[in-house]
Design a protein around this motif. Sequence first.
Motif, PDB file in Angstrom:
ATOM      1  N   LEU A   1      43.659  84.011  64.449  1.00 14.64           N
ATOM      2  CA  LEU A   1      42.386  84.675  64.150  1.00 14.64           C
ATOM      3  C   LEU A   1      42.427  86.185  64.371  1.00 14.64           C
ATOM      4  O   LEU A   1      41.513  86.889  63.945  1.00 14.64           O
ATOM      5  CB  LEU A   1      41.261  84.050  64.975  1.00 14.64           C
ATOM      6  CG  LEU A   1      40.912  82.616  64.595  1.00 14.64           C
ATOM      7  CD1 LEU A   1      39.863  82.059  65.544  1.00 14.64           C
ATOM      8  CD2 LEU A   1      40.463  82.519  63.147  1.00 14.64           C
ATOM      9  N   ALA A   2      43.482  86.688  64.983  1.00 15.03           N
ATOM     10  CA  ALA A   2      43.626  88.131  65.168  1.00 15.03           C
ATOM     11  C   ALA A   2      44.264  88.800  63.949  1.00 15.03           C
ATOM     12  O   ALA A   2      44.386  90.016  63.906  1.00 15.03           O
ATOM     13  CB  ALA A   2      44.462  88.422  66.405  1.00 15.03           C
ATOM     14  N   TYR A   3      44.650  87.996  62.961  1.00 16.78           N
ATOM     15  CA  TYR A   3      45.336  88.496  61.775  1.00 16.78           C
ATOM     16  C   TYR A   3      44.469  88.297  60.534  1.00 16.78           C
ATOM     17  O   TYR A   3      43.673  87.365  60.467  1.00 16.78           O
ATOM     18  CB  TYR A   3      46.680  87.768  61.603  1.00 16.78           C
ATOM     19  CG  TYR A   3      47.616  88.068  62.740  1.00 16.78           C
ATOM     20  CD1 TYR A   3      48.498  89.138  62.673  1.00 16.78           C
ATOM     21  CD2 TYR A   3      47.583  87.315  63.909  1.00 16.78           C
ATOM     22  CE1 TYR A   3      49.338  89.440  63.741  1.00 16.78           C
ATOM     23  CE2 TYR A   3      48.415  87.609  64.974  1.00 16.78           C
ATOM     24  CZ  TYR A   3      49.282  88.671  64.880  1.00 16.78           C
ATOM     25  OH  TYR A   3      50.098  88.974  65.941  1.00 16.78           O
ATOM     26  N   THR A   4      44.650  89.156  59.545  1.00 12.29           N
ATOM     27  CA  THR A   4      43.909  88.999  58.293  1.00 12.29           C
ATOM     28  C   THR A   4      44.312  87.672  57.638  1.00 12.29           C
ATOM     29  O   THR A   4      45.429  87.181  57.863  1.00 12.29           O
ATOM     30  CB  THR A   4      44.186  90.162  57.322  1.00 12.29           C
ATOM     31  OG1 THR A   4      45.582  90.198  57.029  1.00 12.29           O
ATOM     32  CG2 THR A   4      43.725  91.497  57.896  1.00 12.29           C
ATOM     33  N   PRO A   5      43.416  87.099  56.837  1.00 12.61           N
ATOM     34  CA  PRO A   5      43.747  85.821  56.176  1.00 12.61           C
ATOM     35  C   PRO A   5      45.005  85.881  55.319  1.00 12.61           C
ATOM     36  O   PRO A   5      45.679  84.869  55.144  1.00 12.61           O
ATOM     37  CB  PRO A   5      42.518  85.533  55.315  1.00 12.61           C
ATOM     38  CG  PRO A   5      41.407  86.243  56.003  1.00 12.61           C
ATOM     39  CD  PRO A   5      42.031  87.497  56.571  1.00 12.61           C
ATOM     40  N   ASP A   6      45.363  87.058  54.807  1.00  6.75           N
ATOM     41  CA  ASP A   6      46.557  87.191  53.973  1.00  6.75           C
ATOM     42  C   ASP A   6      47.681  87.966  54.677  1.00  6.75           C
ATOM     43  O   ASP A   6      48.592  88.490  54.040  1.00  6.75           O
ATOM     44  CB  ASP A   6      46.215  87.861  52.648  1.00  6.75           C
ATOM     45  CG  ASP A   6      45.603  89.250  52.839  1.00  6.75           C
ATOM     46  OD1 ASP A   6      45.246  89.619  53.972  1.00  6.75           O
ATOM     47  OD2 ASP A   6      45.479  89.971  51.832  1.00  6.75           O
ATOM     48  N   SER A   7      47.625  88.003  55.997  1.00 11.56           N
ATOM     49  CA  SER A   7      48.625  88.705  56.797  1.00 11.56           C
ATOM     50  C   SER A   7      50.030  88.229  56.442  1.00 11.56           C
ATOM     51  O   SER A   7      50.240  87.060  56.118  1.00 11.56           O
ATOM     52  CB  SER A   7      48.340  88.443  58.279  1.00 11.56           C
ATOM     53  OG  SER A   7      49.255  89.119  59.089  1.00 11.56           O
ATOM     54  N   GLN A   8      50.983  89.144  56.530  1.00 12.58           N
ATOM     55  CA  GLN A   8      52.383  88.817  56.257  1.00 12.58           C
ATOM     56  C   GLN A   8      53.224  89.110  57.479  1.00 12.58           C
ATOM     57  O   GLN A   8      53.120  90.190  58.053  1.00 12.58           O
ATOM     58  CB  GLN A   8      52.890  89.622  55.066  1.00 12.58           C
ATOM     59  CG  GLN A   8      52.173  89.290  53.794  1.00 12.58           C
ATOM     60  CD  GLN A   8      52.733  90.058  52.617  1.00 12.58           C
ATOM     61  OE1 GLN A   8      53.882  90.475  52.617  1.00 12.58           O
ATOM     62  NE2 GLN A   8      51.916  90.236  51.603  1.00 12.58           N
ATOM     63  N   TRP A   9      54.056  88.150  57.846  1.00 11.43           N
ATOM     64  CA  TRP A   9      54.954  88.291  58.986  1.00 11.43           C
ATOM     65  C   TRP A   9      56.392  88.149  58.523  1.00 11.43           C
ATOM     66  O   TRP A   9      56.679  87.472  57.540  1.00 11.43           O
ATOM     67  CB  TRP A   9      54.730  87.169  59.990  1.00 11.43           C
ATOM     68  CG  TRP A   9      53.497  87.207  60.796  1.00 11.43           C
ATOM     69  CD1 TRP A   9      52.378  87.968  60.598  1.00 11.43           C
ATOM     70  CD2 TRP A   9      53.239  86.407  61.944  1.00 11.43           C
ATOM     71  NE1 TRP A   9      51.454  87.687  61.563  1.00 11.43           N
ATOM     72  CE2 TRP A   9      51.945  86.731  62.404  1.00 11.43           C
ATOM     73  CE3 TRP A   9      53.966  85.451  62.634  1.00 11.43           C
ATOM     74  CZ2 TRP A   9      51.379  86.136  63.519  1.00 11.43           C
ATOM     75  CZ3 TRP A   9      53.394  84.856  63.739  1.00 11.43           C
ATOM     76  CH2 TRP A   9      52.118  85.196  64.184  1.00 11.43           C
ATOM     77  N   ARG A  10      57.263  88.762  59.304  1.00 11.40           N
ATOM     78  CA  ARG A  10      58.694  88.499  59.164  1.00 11.40           C
ATOM     79  C   ARG A  10      59.226  88.175  60.546  1.00 11.40           C
ATOM     80  O   ARG A  10      59.004  88.909  61.503  1.00 11.40           O
ATOM     81  CB  ARG A  10      59.442  89.715  58.617  1.00 11.40           C
ATOM     82  CG  ARG A  10      60.939  89.416  58.433  1.00 11.40           C
ATOM     83  CD  ARG A  10      61.719  90.625  57.965  1.00 11.40           C
ATOM     84  NE  ARG A  10      61.790  91.672  58.964  1.00 11.40           N
ATOM     85  CZ  ARG A  10      62.630  91.678  60.008  1.00 11.40           C
ATOM     86  NH1 ARG A  10      63.445  90.668  60.214  1.00 11.40           N
ATOM     87  NH2 ARG A  10      62.630  92.683  60.861  1.00 11.40           N
ATOM     88  N   ASN A  11      59.912  87.048  60.657  1.00 11.93           N
ATOM     89  CA  ASN A  11      60.574  86.661  61.895  1.00 11.93           C
ATOM     90  C   ASN A  11      62.042  86.391  61.556  1.00 11.93           C
ATOM     91  O   ASN A  11      62.369  85.344  61.005  1.00 11.93           O
ATOM     92  CB  ASN A  11      59.935  85.405  62.491  1.00 11.93           C
ATOM     93  CG  ASN A  11      60.591  85.009  63.794  1.00 11.93           C
ATOM     94  OD1 ASN A  11      60.623  85.788  64.733  1.00 11.93           O
ATOM     95  ND2 ASN A  11      61.141  83.813  63.836  1.00 11.93           N
ATOM     96  N   ARG A  12      62.855  87.383  61.823  1.00  4.93           N
ATOM     97  CA  ARG A  12      64.270  87.341  61.460  1.00  4.93           C
ATOM     98  C   ARG A  12      64.395  87.096  59.953  1.00  4.93           C
ATOM     99  O   ARG A  12      64.102  87.976  59.185  1.00  4.93           O
ATOM    100  CB  ARG A  12      65.008  86.316  62.306  1.00  4.93           C
ATOM    101  CG  ARG A  12      65.007  86.680  63.793  1.00  4.93           C
ATOM    102  CD  ARG A  12      65.737  85.640  64.645  1.00  4.93           C
ATOM    103  NE  ARG A  12      65.611  85.931  66.042  1.00  4.93           N
ATOM    104  CZ  ARG A  12      64.638  85.473  66.829  1.00  4.93           C
ATOM    105  NH1 ARG A  12      63.710  84.682  66.331  1.00  4.93           N
ATOM    106  NH2 ARG A  12      64.598  85.790  68.105  1.00  4.93           N
ATOM    107  N   VAL A  13      64.813  85.896  59.533  1.00 11.00           N
ATOM    108  CA  VAL A  13      64.971  85.626  58.100  1.00 11.00           C
ATOM    109  C   VAL A  13      63.806  84.820  57.517  1.00 11.00           C
ATOM    110  O   VAL A  13      63.812  84.495  56.336  1.00 11.00           O
ATOM    111  CB  VAL A  13      66.297  84.886  57.814  1.00 11.00           C
ATOM    112  CG1 VAL A  13      67.485  85.753  58.224  1.00 11.00           C
ATOM    113  CG2 VAL A  13      66.348  83.546  58.518  1.00 11.00           C
TER     114      VAL A  13
END
Length: 124
Positions: A38-50
């Motif tokens: 809930l702290a992120y926008t609904p369309d948030s994008q993450w990268r975790n390593r690969v």
Amino acid sequence: MEAERPPLPPFTTIEAAARKVRLAEDAWNSRDPERVSLAYTPDSQWRNRVEFVQGREQIKAFLTRKWSRELDYRLIKELWGFRENRMAVRFAYEWHDDAGNWFRSYGNENWEFDERGLSIGAEV
């Protein structure tokens, strides 16, 4: 309309920026994927390593998987710098697997927030 997540940008004081970091640290240490998402926008994008994650549902699934294998996860976040709607944060976390092997990770993150105080994306 999404609820606001104070403190809101622009971050003009170290106290406000540090408070934002502390709230994030507390949420992650709850190990509650819903709360964190809930702290992120609904369309948030993450990268975790690969691995690339987009949107709250994928964030929740990612964190559920993460915390099912990273037992007794404990995170520390520290403000490194801030300006307007961006922050640089250092982190350190530790956890153990089901065989009792302990692990520690360290790194840096760059955060960007929208006007409601929601994070737009992250590298975790």
